[in-house]
Design an enzyme around this catalytic site. Sequence first.
Site, mmCIF file in Angstrom:
data_model
loop_
_atom_site.group_PDB
_atom_site.id
_atom_site.type_symbol
_atom_site.label_atom_id
_atom_site.label_comp_id
_atom_site.label_asym_id
_atom_site.label_seq_id
_atom_site.Cartn_x
_atom_site.Cartn_y
_atom_site.Cartn_z
ATOM 1 N N PRO A 237 6.583 14.629 -8.112
ATOM 2 C CG PRO A 237 5.177 16.312 -9.202
ATOM 3 C CD PRO A 237 6.393 15.547 -9.933
ATOM 4 N NE ARG B 278 -2.399 10.266 1.658
ATOM 5 C CZ ARG B 278 -1.268 11.936 1.177
ATOM 6 N NH1 ARG B 278 -2.043 12.571 0.102
ATOM 7 N NH2 ARG B 278 -0.285 11.740 1.674
ATOM 8 C CB ALA C 1 0.690 16.034 -11.694
ATOM 9 C CD GLU D 131 6.335 9.608 -20.015
ATOM 10 O OE1 GLU D 131 6.791 10.435 -20.884
ATOM 11 O OE2 GLU D 131 5.068 9.620 -19.526
HETATM 12 O O1 CA2 Z 1 1.356 5.287 -12.711
HETATM 13 C C1 CA2 Z 1 2.093 6.794 -12.483
HETATM 14 O O2 CA2 Z 1 3.273 6.543 -11.977
HETATM 15 C C2 CA2 Z 1 1.902 8.246 -12.318
HETATM 16 O O3 CA2 Z 1 2.939 8.912 -12.811
HETATM 17 C C3 CA2 Z 1 1.925 8.172 -11.070
HETATM 18 C C4 CA2 Z 1 2.107 9.944 -10.397
HETATM 19 C C5 CA2 Z 1 0.478 10.360 -11.603
HETATM 20 O O4 CA2 Z 1 -1.083 12.006 -11.572
HETATM 21 C C6 CA2 Z 1 0.342 10.313 -12.661
HETATM 22 O O5 CA2 Z 1 -0.295 10.275 -13.546
HETATM 23 C C7 CA2 Z 1 0.671 8.768 -12.964
HETATM 24 C C8 CA2 Z 1 1.287 10.327 -9.161
HETATM 25 C C9 CA2 Z 1 2.372 10.449 -8.134
HETATM 26 C C10 CA2 Z 1 2.423 10.214 -6.982
HETATM 27 O O6 CA2 Z 1 0.568 9.887 -6.216
HETATM 28 C C11 CA2 Z 1 0.566 9.492 -5.130
HETATM 29 C C12 CA2 Z 1 -0.954 10.032 -4.407
HETATM 30 C C13 CA2 Z 1 -1.595 9.727 -3.510
HETATM 31 C C14 CA2 Z 1 -0.361 8.873 -2.468
HETATM 32 C C15 CA2 Z 1 0.742 9.108 -2.782
HETATM 33 C C16 CA2 Z 1 1.240 8.788 -4.103
#
Ligand code: CA2
Length: 143
Positions: A9, A17, A74, A95
Amino acid sequence: MKLLILNGPNLNLLGEREPEIYGTDTLIDINYSLEDTYPEIEFTFLQSNSEGELINWIHQADSEQNGIIFNPAAYTHTSVALRDAISSVKIPCVEVHLSNLFKRTEPFRQISLTAGVCKGVVSGFGKFSYHLAVEYFLREVEE
Ligand code: CA2
């Protein structure tokens, strides 16, 4: 070698962002960089914001792919269902995370429910986390 690159997601919003955490590459940029670097690999790229869809794709990959490179985003921190889906397939799953989960300030990000059923975890190298996971498959996994 056939690999599924699976993303969870909000990763469809990458590059728009929080570039200080996730970098400026979009998911499409990351996918192109994998295709450019590894022309010998047959990649399938899938992203979903839905847990059920991710589970169905993991099940399907078992008969179609040599492995899965998965950023559960997430859901890493919440999903027993995705953990069970990874456990249910015979092909290896690596992963990956763009950020270093252990450097993140929110304590919940330091817990992965999915990591324990994966071959390993690559975290903190931006798009190269995906590349490093591909290197594992090239060196260690038979087609
Ligand atoms: O560091 C990673 O790859 C994560 O899997 C990215 C996830 C986060 O919830 C994990 O803790 C770590 C977040 C996915 C994308 O979130 C965004 C936030 C802002 C702008 C674009 C994507």
